[in-house]
Design a protein around this motif. Structure first.
Motif, short mmCIF file in Angstrom:
data_model
loop_
_atom_site.label_atom_id
_atom_site.label_comp_id
_atom_site.label_asym_id
_atom_site.label_seq_id
_atom_site.Cartn_x
_atom_site.Cartn_y
_atom_site.Cartn_z
N GLY A 23 56.64 40.89 40.10
CA GLY A 23 57.18 39.54 40.04
C GLY A 23 56.76 38.87 38.74
O GLY A 23 56.09 39.48 37.91
N ARG A 24 57.15 37.62 38.59
CA ARG A 24 56.81 36.90 37.37
C ARG A 24 55.84 35.75 37.64
O ARG A 24 55.41 35.08 36.71
N LYS A 25 55.50 35.52 38.89
CA LYS A 25 54.43 34.59 39.26
C LYS A 25 53.42 35.39 40.06
O LYS A 25 53.66 35.77 41.20
N VAL A 26 52.27 35.65 39.43
CA VAL A 26 51.30 36.61 39.98
C VAL A 26 49.92 35.98 40.04
O VAL A 26 49.47 35.33 39.09
N MET A 27 49.24 36.20 41.18
CA MET A 27 47.86 35.75 41.34
C MET A 27 46.97 36.96 41.61
O MET A 27 47.34 37.84 42.39
N LEU A 28 45.82 36.97 40.95
CA LEU A 28 44.83 38.02 41.18
C LEU A 28 43.71 37.48 42.06
O LEU A 28 43.16 36.42 41.78
N LEU A 29 43.39 38.21 43.13
CA LEU A 29 42.29 37.82 44.01
C LEU A 29 41.34 38.98 44.19
O LEU A 29 41.69 40.12 43.93
N GLY A 30 40.15 38.67 44.66
CA GLY A 30 39.18 39.73 44.90
C GLY A 30 37.77 39.19 44.95
O GLY A 30 37.53 37.99 44.75
N SER A 31 36.85 40.08 45.20
CA SER A 31 35.44 39.69 45.27
C SER A 31 34.88 39.54 43.86
O SER A 31 35.57 39.77 42.86
N THR A 32 33.62 39.17 43.75
CA THR A 32 33.01 38.90 42.44
C THR A 32 32.75 40.20 41.67
O THR A 32 32.48 41.25 42.26
N GLY A 33 32.85 40.10 40.36
CA GLY A 33 32.43 41.19 39.48
C GLY A 33 33.34 42.39 39.41
O GLY A 33 32.94 43.45 38.92
N VAL A 34 34.60 42.26 39.85
CA VAL A 34 35.50 43.42 39.83
C VAL A 34 36.37 43.46 38.58
O VAL A 34 37.10 44.43 38.35
N GLY A 35 36.32 42.40 37.75
CA GLY A 35 37.08 42.40 36.50
C GLY A 35 38.44 41.75 36.59
O GLY A 35 39.38 42.16 35.90
N LYS A 36 38.56 40.70 37.40
CA LYS A 36 39.87 40.03 37.56
C LYS A 36 40.34 39.38 36.26
O LYS A 36 41.50 39.52 35.88
N THR A 37 39.44 38.65 35.60
CA THR A 37 39.84 37.93 34.38
C THR A 37 40.28 38.88 33.28
O THR A 37 41.30 38.67 32.62
N THR A 38 39.51 39.94 33.07
CA THR A 38 39.87 40.93 32.06
C THR A 38 41.18 41.62 32.41
O THR A 38 42.03 41.86 31.54
N THR A 39 41.37 41.93 33.69
CA THR A 39 42.62 42.56 34.13
C THR A 39 43.80 41.64 33.90
O THR A 39 44.87 42.08 33.45
N LEU A 40 43.62 40.35 34.21
CA LEU A 40 44.71 39.39 33.99
C LEU A 40 45.09 39.33 32.51
O LEU A 40 46.27 39.29 32.16
N ALA A 41 44.09 39.36 31.62
CA ALA A 41 44.37 39.34 30.19
C ALA A 41 45.13 40.59 29.75
O ALA A 41 46.03 40.53 28.90
#
Length: 360
Positions: free
Chosen positions: A168-186
């Protein structure tokens, strides 16, 4: 006369007289009668013309008997079994994972390829029931498909068939702490901008960590993307509305403990701002399998659409991907294999998953 016998399987008997043996070795009658006496120093045998002729006749007779025996044995063997053709070289494995040709299987009932797949799956800590299920399922096919292609039917991989791994074109990343969500989003944002040439916006709801906001702003600056920081579901809804004309919107969230009920409720409220948003659960491949299973169970209340495995470069065993996703599990969207942005992320495909599962 008494003599030394040479027996054949057919009952043929060849006799060499004791006199002939003594003549051959230059022994006298007195020498033969004293076996315990010390052996004389070896010397060239001395034979009379008659002894030599007698010995030659006996040796000639023995040679003829042996040749006849070998001829019969060769003829019998030729009738008893057909000529054995030279064994063909084993075929290489049909799975496309860059693997060497497996050794010949030793266990009855398994081909060399199946044996190699079995060993690799076990080494990757795939549960035994799935090892048996995968081997039985693949063995029941005509093997016209490589193992990796067939594997795609067992574990849904979003990158197969030319599909969009994001969904899709509107995407949210969720998960527990320390799994690398921010880096993955980038990394996903970089894919949209640098490879697909799309315009978008980044939104972060991770206000628990100041570093997370600054990190995302730095990536956004490099990619030329706007960034919004939101503190509530209402803020998120307004931010999405402001960027509704963009090609894509990616939303980062704070890491949540699956055991913290308050945080999980807070996350569900945030999701209510845009119910149709594509939700990707991000988990680390280095987390224990039982913990990942618990994370998936707890986050199921948020109804994630897909799953991303990060840090696949930090472990040699990712069998839990099969154990947790085989059958009716979430589709696998991305495999992240390092810290580098934008390079270290790959849309999940059966080939790539098989390469990780079957690697040595």
């Amino acid at each position: 006369p008494h003599g030394a016998d040479g027996n054949s399987p057919e009952g043929d008997r060849v006799q060499i007289s004791q006199e002939g043996l003594r003549s051959a070795y230059g022994l006298k009658q007195s020498d033969a009668a004293s076996p315990s006496s010390p052996a004389p120093a070896p010397s060239a045998p001395s034979l009379s013309a008659g002894d030599a002729k007698k010995l030659m006749d006996e040796v000639g007779a023995l040679s003829q008997r042996v040749e006849a025996l070998f001829a019969r044995l060769a003829a019998d063997e030729g009738q008893a079994r057909p000529r054995v053709e030279e064994a063909a070289a084993p075929e290489p494995p049909s799975f496309h994972a860059g693997l060497p040709t497996p050794p010949v299987a030793e266990e009855a009932g398994l081909s060399a390829e199946d044996r190699e797949i079995e060993q690799r799956l076990r080494a990757s800590e795939v549960d035994e029931k799935y090892v048996r299920k995968l081997l039985a399922g693949y063995g029941a096919t005509d093997r016209s498909q490589p193992f990796t292609d067939w594997l795609a039917l067992q574990i849904a991989c979003s990158g197969d068939g030319g599909g969009d791994a994001v969904g899709g074109r509107k995407v949210m990343l969720l998960g527990s702490t320390g799994v690398g969500k921010t880096t993955t989003l980038a990394k996903v944002a970089a894919h949209f901008v640098l490879e697909a040439n799309l315009k978008g916006a980044l939104i972060t709801a991770d206000t628990y960590r100041i570093s997370a906001v600054e990190q995302l702003k730095k990536y956004a600056e490099i990619l030329g993307l706007p960034v919004e920081v939101v503190y509530s579901a209402a803020d998120l809804k307004k931010a999405i509305a402001r960027h509704r004309s963009k090609d894509f919107i990616l939303v980062d969230t704070a890491g949540r403990s699956q055991y913290n009920e308050f945080q999980m409720e807070e996350l569900k409220e945030l999701l209510a701002a845009h119910p149709r948003m594509e939700k990707h659960l991000v988990v680390s491949a280095t987390t224990k399998e039982e913990d990942v299973a618990e994370i998936m169970t707890r986050f199921s209340a948020c109804k994630p659409d897909r799953i991303i495995f990060t840090k696949t470069d930090e472990t040699r065993t990712i069998g839990m991907v099969v154990n947790l996703l085989a059958g009716d599990g979430l589709p696998l969207s991305y495999l992240s294999n390092g810290q580098s942005v934008p390079d270290d992320i790959l849309p999940a495909t059966a080939d790539r998953l098989a390469e990780l599962l079957l690697r040595k």
